[in-house]
Design a protein around this motif. Sequence first.
Motif, mmCIF file in Angstrom:
data_model
loop_
_atom_site.group_PDB
_atom_site.id
_atom_site.type_symbol
_atom_site.label_atom_id
_atom_site.label_comp_id
_atom_site.label_asym_id
_atom_site.label_seq_id
_atom_site.Cartn_x
_atom_site.Cartn_y
_atom_site.Cartn_z
ATOM 1 N N VAL A 220 0.847 -1.188 0.000
ATOM 2 C CA VAL A 220 0.000 0.000 0.000
ATOM 3 C C VAL A 220 0.878 1.232 0.000
ATOM 4 C CG1 VAL A 220 -2.057 1.017 1.015
ATOM 5 C CG2 VAL A 220 -1.461 -1.336 1.579
ATOM 6 N N ALA A 221 0.623 2.144 -0.918
ATOM 7 C CA ALA A 221 1.443 3.345 -0.967
ATOM 8 C C ALA A 221 0.705 4.483 -1.641
ATOM 9 C CB ALA A 221 2.741 3.071 -1.714
ATOM 10 N N TYR A 222 0.956 5.655 -1.130
ATOM 11 C CA TYR A 222 0.496 6.897 -1.750
ATOM 12 C C TYR A 222 1.720 7.472 -2.460
ATOM 13 C CZ TYR A 222 -1.995 11.359 -2.020
ATOM 14 O OH TYR A 222 -2.642 12.483 -2.465
ATOM 15 N N PRO A 223 1.573 7.925 -3.702
ATOM 16 C CA PRO A 223 2.770 8.313 -4.462
ATOM 17 C C PRO A 223 3.585 9.395 -3.764
ATOM 18 C CG PRO A 223 0.798 8.387 -5.863
ATOM 19 C CD PRO A 223 0.334 8.148 -4.463
ATOM 20 N N MET A 224 4.871 9.235 -3.738
ATOM 21 C CA MET A 224 5.763 10.280 -3.231
ATOM 22 C C MET A 224 7.196 9.938 -3.619
ATOM 23 S SD MET A 224 5.894 11.987 0.516
ATOM 24 C CE MET A 224 6.628 13.637 0.659
ATOM 25 N N THR A 225 7.836 10.876 -4.271
ATOM 26 C CA THR A 225 9.242 10.713 -4.623
ATOM 27 C C THR A 225 10.059 10.552 -3.348
ATOM 28 O OG1 THR A 225 8.820 12.238 -6.435
ATOM 29 C CG2 THR A 225 11.138 11.746 -5.943
ATOM 30 N N PRO A 226 11.009 9.648 -3.259
ATOM 31 C CA PRO A 226 11.446 8.684 -4.256
ATOM 32 C C PRO A 226 10.877 7.284 -4.022
ATOM 33 C CG PRO A 226 13.111 8.866 -2.571
ATOM 34 C CD PRO A 226 11.899 9.636 -2.088
ATOM 35 N N SER A 227 9.640 7.196 -3.559
ATOM 36 C CA SER A 227 9.067 5.869 -3.371
ATOM 37 C C SER A 227 8.091 5.518 -4.492
ATOM 38 C CB SER A 227 8.351 5.788 -2.014
ATOM 39 O OG SER A 227 7.210 6.615 -2.020
ATOM 40 N N SER A 228 7.709 6.515 -5.303
ATOM 41 C CA SER A 228 6.690 6.261 -6.332
ATOM 42 C C SER A 228 7.124 5.170 -7.294
ATOM 43 C CB SER A 228 6.391 7.535 -7.119
ATOM 44 O OG SER A 228 6.074 8.590 -6.264
ATOM 45 N N GLU A 298 10.931 3.535 3.590
ATOM 46 C CA GLU A 298 11.014 5.003 3.620
ATOM 47 C C GLU A 298 12.188 5.448 2.769
ATOM 48 O OE1 GLU A 298 12.091 8.375 4.284
ATOM 49 O OE2 GLU A 298 11.639 8.646 6.429
ATOM 50 N N GLY A 299 11.881 6.110 1.680
ATOM 51 C CA GLY A 299 12.911 6.667 0.805
ATOM 52 C C GLY A 299 13.143 8.119 1.179
ATOM 53 N N GLN A 300 14.312 8.386 1.735
ATOM 54 C CA GLN A 300 14.565 9.736 2.236
ATOM 55 C C GLN A 300 14.857 10.728 1.114
ATOM 56 O OE1 GLN A 300 17.188 9.252 6.133
ATOM 57 N NE2 GLN A 300 17.587 7.654 4.659
ATOM 58 N N ARG A 301 14.437 11.939 1.337
ATOM 59 C CA ARG A 301 14.789 13.066 0.474
ATOM 60 C C ARG A 301 15.001 14.252 1.406
ATOM 61 N NH1 ARG A 301 8.774 14.071 -2.220
ATOM 62 N NH2 ARG A 301 8.433 16.025 -1.122
ATOM 63 N N PRO A 302 15.636 15.311 0.947
ATOM 64 C CA PRO A 302 15.974 16.377 1.891
ATOM 65 C C PRO A 302 14.748 17.136 2.375
ATOM 66 C CG PRO A 302 17.349 16.473 -0.096
ATOM 67 C CD PRO A 302 16.214 15.542 -0.376
ATOM 68 N N GLY A 303 14.627 17.274 3.679
ATOM 69 C CA GLY A 303 13.572 18.075 4.290
ATOM 70 C C GLY A 303 14.154 19.403 4.692
ATOM 71 N N PRO A 304 13.552 20.115 5.615
ATOM 72 C CA PRO A 304 12.263 19.805 6.223
ATOM 73 C C PRO A 304 11.110 19.990 5.224
ATOM 74 C CG PRO A 304 13.441 21.576 7.404
ATOM 75 C CD PRO A 304 14.164 21.323 6.142
ATOM 76 N N ALA A 305 9.966 19.438 5.598
ATOM 77 C CA ALA A 305 8.740 19.561 4.813
ATOM 78 C C ALA A 305 8.994 19.154 3.358
ATOM 79 C CB ALA A 305 8.141 20.956 4.936
ATOM 80 N N THR A 306 8.521 19.949 2.412
ATOM 81 C CA THR A 306 8.664 19.547 1.014
ATOM 82 C C THR A 306 10.139 19.529 0.604
ATOM 83 O OG1 THR A 306 6.541 20.637 0.711
ATOM 84 C CG2 THR A 306 7.660 19.892 -1.273
ATOM 85 N N GLY A 307 10.897 20.477 1.112
ATOM 86 C CA GLY A 307 12.354 20.449 0.945
ATOM 87 C C GLY A 307 12.801 20.406 -0.504
ATOM 88 N N LEU A 308 13.600 19.420 -0.819
ATOM 89 C CA LEU A 308 14.093 19.200 -2.191
ATOM 90 C C LEU A 308 13.551 17.851 -2.650
ATOM 91 C CD1 LEU A 308 17.833 20.257 -1.653
ATOM 92 C CD2 LEU A 308 16.155 21.500 -3.020
ATOM 93 N N PRO A 309 12.358 17.841 -3.242
ATOM 94 C CA PRO A 309 11.639 16.573 -3.435
ATOM 95 C C PRO A 309 12.365 15.542 -4.280
ATOM 96 C CG PRO A 309 10.190 18.444 -3.846
ATOM 97 C CD PRO A 309 11.580 18.998 -3.688
ATOM 98 N N THR A 310 13.220 15.966 -5.173
ATOM 99 C CA THR A 310 13.817 14.995 -6.093
ATOM 100 C C THR A 310 15.299 14.797 -5.809
ATOM 101 O OG1 THR A 310 14.155 16.755 -7.700
ATOM 102 C CG2 THR A 310 12.138 15.464 -7.913
#
Lengths: 576, 576, 295, 295
Positions: A220-228, A298-310
Motif C-alpha cells: 500500500v502506498a500513496y505516491p511520493m518521490t522517491p518511493s513512487s 522510507e525513501g529519504q529526500r531532503p527536508g524539512p517539509a517539502t524540501g528538495l523533493p527529487t
Amino acid sequence: MQTEIKTITIKIGGEAGFGIKVAGATLGKVFSRLGYDVFDYTEYPSLIRGGHNTFEITIGEKVSHHVRPVNLLVALNQQTFNDHLRELSDDAGVIFDPVKVTPNSKNLRQFGVPFTQITKEVGGSDLMKNTVALGAVLAVLGGNVEGLLDLIRSTFAKKSESIIGSNINAARGGYDFIKNNYKEPFAYQISLKPARDHLYLTGNEAVGLGAIAAGCGLYVAYPMTPSSSLLEFMVKAGSKSSVVVRQPEDEISALNLAIGGGFAGVRAMVGTSGGGFSLMVEALGLAGITETPVVIFEGQRPGPATGLPTWSEQGDLRFLLHAAQGEFPRMIIAPGDVEECFYHTAEAFNFAEKYQMPVFILSDKNLAEGGRTVSTFDQKKIKIERGEIATDEQIASAGKYLRYKITDSGISSRAFPGTIGGEHDANSDEHDEAGYSTEDAHMRTQQMDKRLRKLDAALKEVPEPVLYGPANASLTLVSWGSTKGPILQAIEEMKGMSVNFLHFIYVWPFPTPKTKEILLKAKKLMVVENNATGQFDSLIKEKVGRVPEVRCLKYDGRPFWPHEIIKEVRQVLENK
Amino acid sequence: MQTEIKTITIKIGGEAGFGIKVAGATLGKVFSRLGYDVFDYTEYPSLIRGGHNTFEITIGEKVSHHVRPVNLLVALNQQTFNDHLRELSDDAGVIFDPVKVTPNSKNLRQFGVPFTQITKEVGGSDLMKNTVALGAVLAVLGGNVEGLLDLIRSTFAKKSESIIGSNINAARGGYDFIKNNYKEPFAYQISLKPARDHLYLTGNEAVGLGAIAAGCGLYVAYPMTPSSSLLEFMVKAGSKSSVVVRQPEDEISALNLAIGGGFAGVRAMVGTSGGGFSLMVEALGLAGITETPVVIFEGQRPGPATGLPTWSEQGDLRFLLHAAQGEFPRMIIAPGDVEECFYHTAEAFNFAEKYQMPVFILSDKNLAEGGRTVSTFDQKKIKIERGEIATDEQIASAGKYLRYKITDSGISSRAFPGTIGGEHDANSDEHDEAGYSTEDAHMRTQQMDKRLRKLDAALKEVPEPVLYGPANASLTLVSWGSTKGPILQAIEEMKGMSVNFLHFIYVWPFPTPKTKEILLKAKKLMVVENNATGQFDSLIKEKVGRVPEVRCLKYDGRPFWPHEIIKEVRQVLENK
Amino acid sequence: MPYHPELTNPLKVEDFNTGVFPTWCPGCGDFGIWAALKNALVKLNLPPHKVVLVFGIGCSGNFNNFVKAYVFHGLHGRALPVGAGVKLANHELDVIVIGGDGDGYAEGLNHFIQTIRSNVNLTYIVHDNHVYSLTTGQASPTSPTGFKSKTTPTGAFEYPFNPLAMAVSAGGSFIARGFAGDIPHLADLIVAGVRHKGFSFIDVMQPCPTFNPELSYDWYRKRIYKLETEGYAPDNRFKAWEKAQEPISEKIALGVFYQEERPTLEDYYSLPQRKPQAQRSLDKIDINPLFEPYK
Amino acid sequence: MPYHPELTNPLKVEDFNTGVFPTWCPGCGDFGIWAALKNALVKLNLPPHKVVLVFGIGCSGNFNNFVKAYVFHGLHGRALPVGAGVKLANHELDVIVIGGDGDGYAEGLNHFIQTIRSNVNLTYIVHDNHVYSLTTGQASPTSPTGFKSKTTPTGAFEYPFNPLAMAVSAGGSFIARGFAGDIPHLADLIVAGVRHKGFSFIDVMQPCPTFNPELSYDWYRKRIYKLETEGYAPDNRFKAWEKAQEPISEKIALGVFYQEERPTLEDYYSLPQRKPQAQRSLDKIDINPLFEPYK
Ligand SMILES: Cc1ncc(C[n+]2csc(CCOP(=O)(O)OP(=O)(O)O)c2C)c(N)n1
Ligand SMILES: Cc1ncc(C[n+]2csc(CCOP(=O)(O)OP(=O)(O)O)c2C)c(N)n1
Ligand code: SF4
Ligand code: SF4
Ligand SMILES: [Mg+2]
Ligand SMILES: [Mg+2]
C-alpha cells in the motif's frame, strides 16, 4: 586528484521532459550487457518540464558508485555545457549539436553531431535526438552499435515497424557520423568483457523484488518521490505475483490498511518518503502496541517539509527511531546498495513477523532511483520465517489462547482471524494477556517490558556490520545506508592507505556487543553521513559512549562523490 | 518510612461518574483558602461511568507534591476501601457509610457516617453524598465548616435557593454527625494559617493563563486527554480575552491553522497529547522550513498508541525532539509545576517569535490535571518580545525585503501580510533568500545552516536548570518536567543527606556550557524519569558524554511518590 | 475443522460475550447497539472466529472489550482502513467496523468517503450520538446547529454534517439509518448490511443521556418513522439524497435509503476467484521471470 | 499608508509577476488559471500585499513561485487550514487557496469538507486535471472510471469523486466550475468567488496534456456549456446537486451551481466587529480578572 583510469563517467544533460532518463538508462543497459559494472545517477527538478535534467553513468570493471569527474558529456543544450563544464576531467570529450550548443572551451575533445538534422532525416520526433546521441556515445567510446540496436528492437517490440525503423536509423546515424568524421580515438575506450549473469536495476526495483520473493501479499502506498517508482514496480510486477497493490487516499490510510492486513495474516508493506511517513507516525505506534508486523519502506529526500523533493538525504534516521508517542520496539534496516536492497527487504519481513514489530527499510533517493549492475539475485538464499503462529490444533490442545502472553523472549504467538479459539482483542489500549483493556500498574509494566524485550531478542540475531579494508587502520570510516557506495569506491582508490570502513545495514537495534567493541577499539572514527546534524554519530555517542573524532557531513541533496571522501580522509590522516 | 508529620493526605474514592473530582477539588479549595499548600492527584479510567475514581489531596505548610501514605480515606464504596487499604498510614482514619462499606481492618480509626440517610434527610440527590463527606472530613480534621459553606454558596450562586440550602444542610449534616459522635480528636488536625494571596489551579489552567497573558490570539485544539481541559479553559477564558479558540476536524488541521495564523502575525498555539501530535508531525516540519512561530502544548500520557489515556508518562521527549523528516530547530520547555506552567508558557511565545521556530510546552497528565496552590501570578513579570518584524517604513527605506536573508544569527525579519513591499513566498520547498524554490547546492546548505544557527542563538538565552539542595552532594538527582514535584518533596524530607537535585525546564536546546560542566562535575548522577527507556538520560549520554550512574524509571502511568524516591536514594547512598 | 468447542449450536447471543461487562452509563444507547450486533451475528450464524470487528476510539470504541470475536481496537478515526486491510488480506472473513460520529465524521472523514468509493465489502456502523462523549462532551460534526457543549458554549455553528447525503454523493452502495432504541430493527439492518455485497453503511441514532441529554430516546421516538412502511424504494440516488435532506430535528427516517449492487474492491483485485491472500503458500514463489526486464 | 511603490496605478497583470517564469509543460491548463487569477486580482483592484495565496503541493502547487503576493506554499493536501488560519488571524486580508485534485480530494479531502462547513470567507480554486501530475501520472479521485495510469494499468475502478455534489452536500455557500481554457469566464468566477461572503469553491477543468492527454482542450470544449446562458438559477441546493450529477464524460456545465449568503466563521467569532487579531496590541492585556475562579 585523478588516479589511474579504471572507470569512465558519461553524462547526458538537457531540458526536463525530453527523455534524458530513458536515454541514460538505455545506455546503462547497453554497457551492462557488454559486461561492464554500471552505476547511474540522475538529477532532475520537481517539475515535469522546463527544468534541467542530467543522467550520469560510471562504467568500469568494478564500480561501487558513480564517480566524478565526468569524462564524456552529451550536451543536448547550452545549459548542460555551461553548468557542467567544471565537472569535466582534463581529457574529457563533449558531444553536442553545433546548431544548438557552442562549447566555448578549447581543452575539450569536441564531437559536433547534427542531432537535429539526423533526427529529421530519419523522420523521428524531437525526442529521438537522444537516440542519435546514444549512437554517437558508443562510437566515441569505440564500442559497436549492435547492443543498442538490439535494445531498441526489444524495447519497442510492441510498436510499429516504422517507429522501430526510425529509432534504429537514428542510433546508426549518430554512430556513423562519429565513425565517419572523428577518426582519432577518444582518450577513453571500452573493451570487450566476458558475458555475465547480471541484472541492471535500481534500488527500488530490488526492494520490490525482495518483497515479492518474501511473499508480500499487500503493498500500500500513496505516491511520493522517491518511493513512487517502487509503487509503480509493485503495480506492474505485483499483478503477476498475486500482490494486492493499493493506492489509498493518504498515507494514514496506507499504514492502517497494511496493519489490518498484517493482523489478518498477510505479509504487508507500505512505501513512502519522510513527508508521507510523518502521517504514518500514529499508526506506527498502533503496530507497536498491537504487535502487528509490518514493513515500512522510507525513501529519504531532503527536508524539512517539502524540501528538495527529487534530491537525496539521510535526514530521517532519528525521526524513525523515536517516531510516535510512547516507547516500543522497531527495527531499522538501511541497505547500502541495490543487492542489499533485495536480500534485506526479504529479511525485513522475517524480522517483522518473528518479532511482531514494524520494520523499516530506510533508503534514499540516490539508492532508490540509482541503477546499477548486480549479480542476478539468488532466490534460494531467501528463507521465509513467519514466527510463532497458533493453529486451531495448538489452541485446542492448550485449551486456551493468550495473544499477549508474558514470555521470556517477549514473543507471544499470533492467531489469525479464522483460527478457532484464537479470538482476541488486538488492542491499542494497554491490555492484559488476553488483550482486554487494563489500567493495572503491574500488568502495564509487564506488557511494556514484554514488548521492549523483543528488541533485546532481535539484537542477538541482527547481522553485524561489515568491515571493509584492513582489520587495523589509523582511521575507520563509519556509515550506514547508501553512503556505502562512494566510500567503498573511495576505499578502492585509497588502497595502501591506513583506512578501513565499517558499514551498517542494521542500524537499529544498536549496537551488538561485538560492534560496540569494534567502535571502542578503533583508533580514530570518521562518521560519514548525508545529513547536517550527524544522526548516526549521535547514536554512537549515546549508545557506545565514544565521541567520534571526525564527522563528514553533506546535506545539499547530492551524494558524496568518492573524491570528496578521499580528500577528507587525506586531510585527517595528514593532520594526525 | 514515615518521618515527622508535616503533611496530611486525604483520599476520596468511589464509582466513576459520581462527582468525585468535583468533591475533591472543592475540598482542595477549602484548604487553599485556609492558607494551606494543597497538591491534588486524581486517578480515573478512560470511561464515563462504571469505573473507579479517586481524588487525593496532600495539604501542609509547604507541599511540593502529593505524598503517600494516605492519612484519611473517604470510602464511598467497598472497592475504595479494599483497593486502597495498603496505601494507608498506620494511624490513618476512614470515613464511610456503614450501610455501604465494611472496613474490615482493626487498626484504623473508623468514622462511620450515614451518608445516604443524611442525603435523604436534606432532600438531596445521590451525588450529594459527596457534600456530606466533605463536611465530615472537615470535622474529623478539626477544622470548621464555614469555608465549605461559603464555597457552596458561591459555586451554586446561580442555582435555586433550595439547591443551595440542601447542599449547605448536607455539608453541615456530615460535619455535625462527626462532631456529635466522635469526640476523641483524630491523629491529624489542621490549624489556623495566616491568609495569603494564593490561587488553587491546575497546570493546564496555568498554561492557559500564561498563553492569554502572552497575547495568544489563536488557540486551536482537537480534544484529547490530558489537553482537553486546556481547550475548555481557553474556550471559557478566551472569549473574555479576544482569543479565537477553534476545535477543527483533526490535529493535522489544528497545526496547519495555527501556522497560517502565525504567518499572518497572530500569536498562535495548539494543544494536544502524543497521539494528536503524531498527526501534527508533518506540519511541524512546515513550521520549521517556513520559519513560522508556533507554540505547541503536548500533554503526555502513556503510549504507545491509545495506551492509558487518563494516566501519565514522560515518554514523548525524544519523539518531539526528532519529529518530522529533515533537520530543523525547535525548542522544548517542560515546566515542573503549576507556577512554571504559567511563566514559561508566556515565555514560549517569545522564544517562538524571536527564533521563528516551533516551541513545545511539554506537560503530562499529572501536571496538566493536578491542582495546587501557588502565589498569585504576577503579570508584570511577563515581557512580550516579538522578535524582528519588518514594517512598511523599514522596507521602503531598505528598498528591498528578503524574508529568508542569510544572517549571522540565522534570524531574518518577518513581514506580515498587509505590509507594503514585504510580499514573499513562505515556501515549504527549499528556497532562496526571497523564498523562491531553489535546488542550488550552495543556497540549500546556506539555508540549512541559517536555520540551524538559530538554535545556537537560542541556547545562549535559555535559562539554566535550577539546582535544589546543597551545592555539593554525593548524589545529584536529575529530572525534567513534572517529576520536579515528588523529588523536591523527597529532598525536603532528606535534609541532611548528601543529595541535591538539578531540574530542567528547558530541555532543548541542551546543554548550555554551564550545565554541561555541572553534569560532568557531579559526583554521581541519578536520572529520574517517568518512562521506560530513560530518554533524558540518553540525551545526557549523547550531549554531555557522561553515563549517569543510576536511572530511576517508572512507567506504570502513576507519578513517583516521594517515598519511592527516598527509598531509591537511600539505597544508592548506602551501597556507595 | 472441528467446530468451535466453546460455542453453543445453534449460536446464542451469549456466545459473543466476553468476561468484561460494558462500562457505558446507564441508559446509554450503546447497549442497544451491542445487543443488536450480537443478535445480528446470531441470525447470520457467524461464529466469533469468523468475524472481525474493528473499532475506533470513543465510548463507541470502548465496545472492543465487550464482544467476542477477532477484535482490532485501532486509532481514533482510523478503523475503516484497518477493516479494508483485513478484507484484502482475507476476503472470506466478515468484517464489521464500528466507531463514533467524531471518529468517523471528523478525524476519519476522509477514510469514510474514500472507503465508500472503493466499495470494499464490509459493514460500517456509526454510533451517532451527535457529540464527542468519551472526551466528556464537545460538539461533533453531526451536532445540531446551536448545540451547546464545552467547546461551543454559544452553540454549534457549522453546517451540520449529513452522513447519509454524503454517502449518497460518494457513491455508497448500501446506505441506512438505524436507532439504538429499536434493537430488532437495527439487528435486521446489520444483517442486511453484512449480507450486502459491497460497502454497507449504517448511521445509528444513539442517545447519550450524559452529554447529549436533549436528544433522548423520547426525542428520537417522536420523530422516527420507517421507510419500509412508507413504500419507499431504496433504488434511486436522487430520491435517497432528497430523503437524506429531511432535518433530523423534524423527521427521522429509519431503514435503507439506497442500495445497489456493483463490483467490490475485492472484485477489482479478482480476489473472490482465489484463496485468501493470507492463506497463500509462500514456499512456491518464483521471482525469476520478473528478472527479465533487467537483463 | 503610502501606496505600494512598485505597482502601477491602476494595477496591471504584470504587477503580479515574479522573476520566475512558469515551468509548466507547454499547453498546460495551469497557464490559463495563472492568467485568470492575475486578471481577477486586477479586476478586484487587490494589490499584492493585500492578497494571501496559499498553495498545496503538485504541478498546481508549483504556481507558488509565479505570482507576487503574500504566498504560503504549504503541504500536500493541507493548504485549506493554513488559509483559514490566515483569515482568523487577519480577516481583512483576501485569501485564495489553490491546489490540485489529488491535493484537495484525496490527501486533503477532510479539510475540504470541513472548511466548507465552517463557511470561512476565502476562495478555493482546484486545478482539477483528473490525475496526479507532479508525481508523473497516477489516478486521482476525479479520474474517470477506466482511466489508465501508472497505478491503474487496468483502469481506475473507484466511484469517481464528484466535487460539486460533495460541496453541495456539505453546505457550500458558493459552488462553481470553471475551465482553464476560458480565461475571461474563469477570471469572472474568481472575482465572484472573492466577492462572495463565505467559502467560495471553484473546481477548474484543467487539461494536462502530459499525463491526461485524452482530456484535451478539445475534449472539454465539446462538452462544455454555460449555466448562465441556460437560465439556470443557482439558488437551490436540490437543483444544484442534480446538476452536479451530469457525468462530465457527457456534459460539462460551467458557472455557479449554487450560492447563498449565510454567516461566516469570522461572524461566529465576531471578528468583523474588531481589529484583526494580528493587529491587536499585546501591551494592554489584563489577566487579573481571570484569577477569580481560582481564589
Ligand atoms: C488522534 C486522537 N485524537 C484525539 C483523541 C481523543 N479522543 C478519544 S475519543 C474522541 C472522540 C469521541 O467522540 P465519538 O467518536 O463521537 O465517540 P463517542 O465517545 O461519542 O462514542 C476523541 C477526540 C484520540 N484518542 N486520538
Ligand atoms: C504527504 C505527501 N504525500 C505525497 C506527496 C507527493 N506528491 C506531491 S504532488 C502529489 C499529487 C499531485 O497531484 P495533484 O494534487 O492532483 O496536483 P497536480 O500535480 O495534478 O497539479 C503528490 C502525491 C507529498 N508531497 N506529500
Ligand atoms: S457518555 Fe454518553 S455515549 Fe458515553 S457511555 Fe455515557 S451515555 Fe454512552
Ligand atoms: S504534467 Fe500536466 S499538470 Fe503538470 S505541468 Fe505538465 S501539463 Fe501541466
Ligand atoms: Mg459521538
Ligand atoms: Mg491533479
